[in-house]
Every structure is written in structure tokens, then in C-alpha cells.
Design a protein around this motif. Structure first.
Motif, mmCIF file in Angstrom:
data_model
loop_
_atom_site.group_PDB
_atom_site.id
_atom_site.type_symbol
_atom_site.label_atom_id
_atom_site.label_comp_id
_atom_site.label_asym_id
_atom_site.label_seq_id
_atom_site.Cartn_x
_atom_site.Cartn_y
_atom_site.Cartn_z
ATOM 1 N N ALA A 50 -5.332 -26.916 -57.418
ATOM 2 C CA ALA A 50 -6.204 -26.111 -56.570
ATOM 3 C C ALA A 50 -5.435 -25.703 -55.329
ATOM 4 O O ALA A 50 -4.533 -26.415 -54.881
ATOM 5 C CB ALA A 50 -7.454 -26.889 -56.170
ATOM 6 N N GLU A 51 -5.833 -24.566 -54.762
ATOM 7 C CA GLU A 51 -5.157 -24.133 -53.539
ATOM 8 C C GLU A 51 -5.388 -25.120 -52.397
ATOM 9 O O GLU A 51 -4.560 -25.256 -51.506
ATOM 10 C CB GLU A 51 -5.629 -22.739 -53.120
ATOM 11 N N THR A 65 0.440 -28.773 -53.202
ATOM 12 C CA THR A 65 0.377 -29.213 -54.600
ATOM 13 C C THR A 65 0.742 -28.076 -55.537
ATOM 14 O O THR A 65 1.500 -28.267 -56.494
ATOM 15 C CB THR A 65 -1.022 -29.756 -54.933
ATOM 16 N N GLU A 66 0.213 -26.890 -55.282
ATOM 17 C CA GLU A 66 0.597 -25.734 -56.095
ATOM 18 C C GLU A 66 2.089 -25.456 -55.956
ATOM 19 O O GLU A 66 2.745 -25.087 -56.932
ATOM 20 C CB GLU A 66 -0.213 -24.504 -55.683
ATOM 21 N N GLY A 70 4.649 -25.386 -58.892
ATOM 22 C CA GLY A 70 5.421 -24.156 -59.046
ATOM 23 C C GLY A 70 6.911 -24.405 -59.139
ATOM 24 O O GLY A 70 7.617 -23.773 -59.939
ATOM 25 N N HIS A 71 7.424 -25.328 -58.320
ATOM 26 C CA HIS A 71 8.849 -25.665 -58.394
ATOM 27 C C HIS A 71 9.187 -26.226 -59.775
ATOM 28 O O HIS A 71 10.243 -25.911 -60.344
ATOM 29 C CB HIS A 71 9.208 -26.691 -57.310
ATOM 30 N N ASP A 113 -3.821 -14.287 -55.557
ATOM 31 C CA ASP A 113 -2.457 -13.778 -55.376
ATOM 32 C C ASP A 113 -1.561 -14.822 -54.707
ATOM 33 O O ASP A 113 -0.390 -14.987 -55.072
ATOM 34 C CB ASP A 113 -2.485 -12.488 -54.542
ATOM 35 N N ALA A 114 -2.129 -15.545 -53.733
ATOM 36 C CA ALA A 114 -1.346 -16.579 -53.048
ATOM 37 C C ALA A 114 -1.036 -17.745 -53.994
ATOM 38 O O ALA A 114 0.067 -18.297 -53.979
ATOM 39 C CB ALA A 114 -2.101 -17.073 -51.819
ATOM 40 N N SER A 115 -2.003 -18.112 -54.835
ATOM 41 C CA SER A 115 -1.777 -19.199 -55.790
ATOM 42 C C SER A 115 -0.710 -18.830 -56.806
ATOM 43 O O SER A 115 0.143 -19.648 -57.159
ATOM 44 C CB SER A 115 -3.084 -19.567 -56.496
ATOM 45 N N LEU A 116 -0.752 -17.610 -57.301
ATOM 46 C CA LEU A 116 0.257 -17.162 -58.256
ATOM 47 C C LEU A 116 1.654 -17.245 -57.648
ATOM 48 O O LEU A 116 2.614 -17.654 -58.318
ATOM 49 C CB LEU A 116 -0.042 -15.730 -58.705
ATOM 50 N N GLN A 117 1.758 -16.892 -56.381
ATOM 51 C CA GLN A 117 3.054 -16.955 -55.709
ATOM 52 C C GLN A 117 3.522 -18.398 -55.566
ATOM 53 O O GLN A 117 4.686 -18.717 -55.832
ATOM 54 C CB GLN A 117 2.965 -16.292 -54.331
ATOM 55 N N ARG A 118 2.613 -19.290 -55.148
ATOM 56 C CA ARG A 118 2.995 -20.696 -54.981
ATOM 57 C C ARG A 118 3.338 -21.349 -56.318
ATOM 58 O O ARG A 118 4.255 -22.174 -56.402
ATOM 59 C CB ARG A 118 1.867 -21.470 -54.294
#
Length: 350
Positions: A50-51, A65-66, A70-71, A113-118
């Protein structure tokens, strides 16, 4: 590992979902990498984030966490198509997230959009509404007189739902998300969204995740029955009741580094005498069955009709392995009968 269909989608998910909300405070990137390796080796293909995470939520760690997941995804791109990744848009109440605004079509799009980036991914498999805009009988408000539904402007709530659904439809069309789901919702919320989806031509929610455990069974049977009949996957979160059911908080104990030692957690509304007394009883049943009380709680949760996948978390691989092992257990009729007797004596631990 057993797999189940996620609602009306074509996704098959493991009956264990790896929760990630400790990553960023209680766990490092290295810890997360290790947990993912263990979970995938065990056959887990379902990951929830979750964001807002990690918890306890705060401005300094918001989104970490995202970022950690993502890493890992960036370094293990070959796994992406094999995994079902869920995330959530936060609602109101946290001033550092979009100034504490409610979920709307606009804020959902910004959050996505921010979650996709993270997450360093092109799409999220299931994008969830973390909690409704209206007040609901969750988070300790399920007791009589704690929740006042007459204070909700239902016309305004439904208008907000329409706005959210339009944004979700656009996100699905754009390929940013494959499906969407609910979290911390009620039968009215599920029914209203289903009705609006049919009316507006929007894909139905494929899942809902609510708190559910031996100490918190308020969704069973009514909400879970609705999920079964409407083919909405039911995903319990906190099946160990934030760790109470392990027995580690009995008699006021607070193990170093445990969740209840963190500011804002400390048991919240769950630290109640009935919860601890019931846990002591469950520990006795577990000892008689030759398993831990955590294994008992998780094995019980998975066998409840309508449960599609159970969200588990851990702060170390030893805990994770023990939790995973619980899903290989089948509780016999005598053990289930003992559990039922405790549920009758303690129908609501908190």
C-alpha cells in the motif's frame, strides 16, 4: 501450495498472500529480499502492499514499502509476470498524503501514478481502496453505539463512488491496473459498488480484504456469504490479530522490537482482557494438537469457507517459515470442535 481463483478474474493466487507493511520500519531492504525469496520458494505468488506503508504510518517513511518492493522487482524483472501484486490508495486522515483528502477520481489517479513509479512496474494487478470515505464499523467501531450510520450522507457517498469508478475504469483501459478491489468495507459498500459497476459498465471488484481472525470474526458469516455468492474473493488481513494470537503479548509482555512497542500501535483497540483470555485457551488447544498457537490460528483461518487467500506478514524468516507451514496443516474435527467452544465463549475478543 494451493491456488484459488481471485473473484471473477482469471488470476490464480496462492492461498498465502505475503504482506509487506513491516518493510521500511521493522524490516530493511535485505530483510524484504530474504522474505520474498523464502515466500516464492514456498510457492507464494501473491503480494500485498500500500502507498501508506510501512506501519505505523508516518510522513518520514511514507511510500517506503512500495519503494523496497520496487527495488526488488527491478532486480528480478523475470518474476513480474508470475506475481500478482496488489497495492492500495490511502483515504483521508493522513495530512501528509494529499493533505488528508478523501479518495476521489483525481486523488486515485495521482496515487496510482506515484505507486507505479515507486514499484517500478508498468501495472498493478489489483488496485484497492484502502478504506471507505465514510465512517464504517471497522477499527474498533463494531461495538454497539460506536458507529453512527445516520451521520453518512448516502447520496454524497454514492456520488463519490461513481467518481472513483470512473477513474478505475480509465486506469484499467490505460493498462495501469488489471483489476480493482476493496478493503475495510461493509456489505452495503460491496452491494453499492456492484450495483454501480453494472450500471456504469465498470469491471466488478475482484476482492476485499478485511480484518479477520479467531479474535475478530464479525464478517462471518454475513459479509463472507455475500462475497461467496457475488464471487468477490475474501482476503483476511491480520489473521494473528496483530500478533496477539501468538501469545507474545499475554500478561502485559512487550517483546523488544514487536509491533506493540511502536508509538501509535501499542495494541490500539485490540489490547483487551477477553482477547488475552481467549488466546490462553487457544494456546491450550494448540499444545494438545502439537502445534503453535500461531499455526492454529492460521490453519483455522484458511479453512473458513469463502476465504480465498490469507495475508500474512513476518519480521524475520523464522516467523515467515512457521506461518507458511501452517498452511500445510489440516485441523482435525476434535480440534475444530474445541475452537468452536472458545468462539462461543469469546465471540469478540476485541
Amino acid at each position: 501450495m494451493k491456488f484459488n481463483r481471485l473473484g471473477q478474474s482469471q488470476l490464480n493466487v496462492s492461498e498465502v498472500c505475503l504482506g509487506t507493511m513491516t518493510w521500511g520500519i521493522q524490516n530493511t531492504q535485505a530483510d524484504a529480499d530474504e522474505q520474498l525469496a523464502v515466500a516464492i520458494e514456498a510457492g507464494v505468488n501473491f503480494i500485498d502492499t500500500a502507498e501508506m506503508y510501512p506501519t505505523p504510518p508516518n510522513e518520514a517513511t511514507y511510500g517506503d514499502t512500495e519503494r523496497i518492493l520496487g527495488h526488488w522487482l527491478n532486480r528480478h524483472a523475470h518474476y513480474r509476470e508470475q506475481l500478482v501484486v496488489m497495492s492500495k490508495v490511502a483515504g483521508s486522515g493522513l495530512n501528509y498524503i494529499r493533505e488528508g483528502s478523501q479518495i476521489s477520481g483525481t486523488t486515485l489517479t495521482q496515487a496510482l501514478d506515484a505507486s507505479l513509479q515507486r514499484l517500478q512496474t508498468d501495472y498493478i494487478d489489483v488496485y484497492q481502496l484502502h478504506w471507505p470515505n465514510r465512517s464504517t464499523p471497522h477499527f474498533g467501531r463494531h461495538w454497539p453505539a460506536k458507529y453512527q450510520p445516520q451521520q453518512t450522507d448516502t447520496a454524497a457517498e454514492i456520488a463519490g463512488m461513481r467518481d472513483i469508478l470512473n477513474a478505475l475504469k480509465s486506469a484499467i483501459t490505460a493498462g495501469k491496473i488489471r483489476h480493482w478491489g476493496l478493503s475495510d468495507e461493509t456489505p452495503w459498500g460491496i452491494a453499492t459498488y456492484l450495483k454501480l459497476c453494472e450500471e456504469m459498465g465498470v469491471e466488478r471488484p475482484v476482492s476485499i480484504q478485511n480484518e479477520f481472525s479467531l479474535l475478530h470474526t464479525k464478517d462471518w458469516p454475513y459479509l463472507i456469504e455475500q462475497c461467496m455468492f457475488e464471487q468477490v474473493a475474501y482476503l483476511p488481513w491480520s489473521p494473528l490479530a496483530t500478533g496477539i494470537l501468538t501469545g507474545k503479548y499475554i500478561d502485559g509482555k512487550r517483546p523488544s522490537g514487536s509491533r506493540w512497542t511502536y508509538i501509535q500501535r501499542q495494541g490500539l483497540f485490540r489490547d483487551r482482557p477477553a482477547a488475552h483470555e481467549a488466546t490462553k485457551r487457544y494456546q491450550q488447544v494448540a499444545r494438545h494438537a502439537g502445534i503453535t498457537s500461531a499455526e492454529l490460528a492460521l490453519a483455522w483461518c484458511k479453512q473458513v469457507p469463502g476465504v480465498s487467500s490469507t495475508i500474512i506478514g513476518a519480521t524475520n524468516t523464522q516467523q515467515l517459515l512457521q506461518n507458511l507451514n501452517a498452511f500445510n496443516l489440516q485441523l482435525d474435527s476434535a480440534t475444530l470442535k474445541q475452537i468452536d467452544a472458545i468462539l462461543h465463549d469469546y465471540p469478540a475478543g476485541f
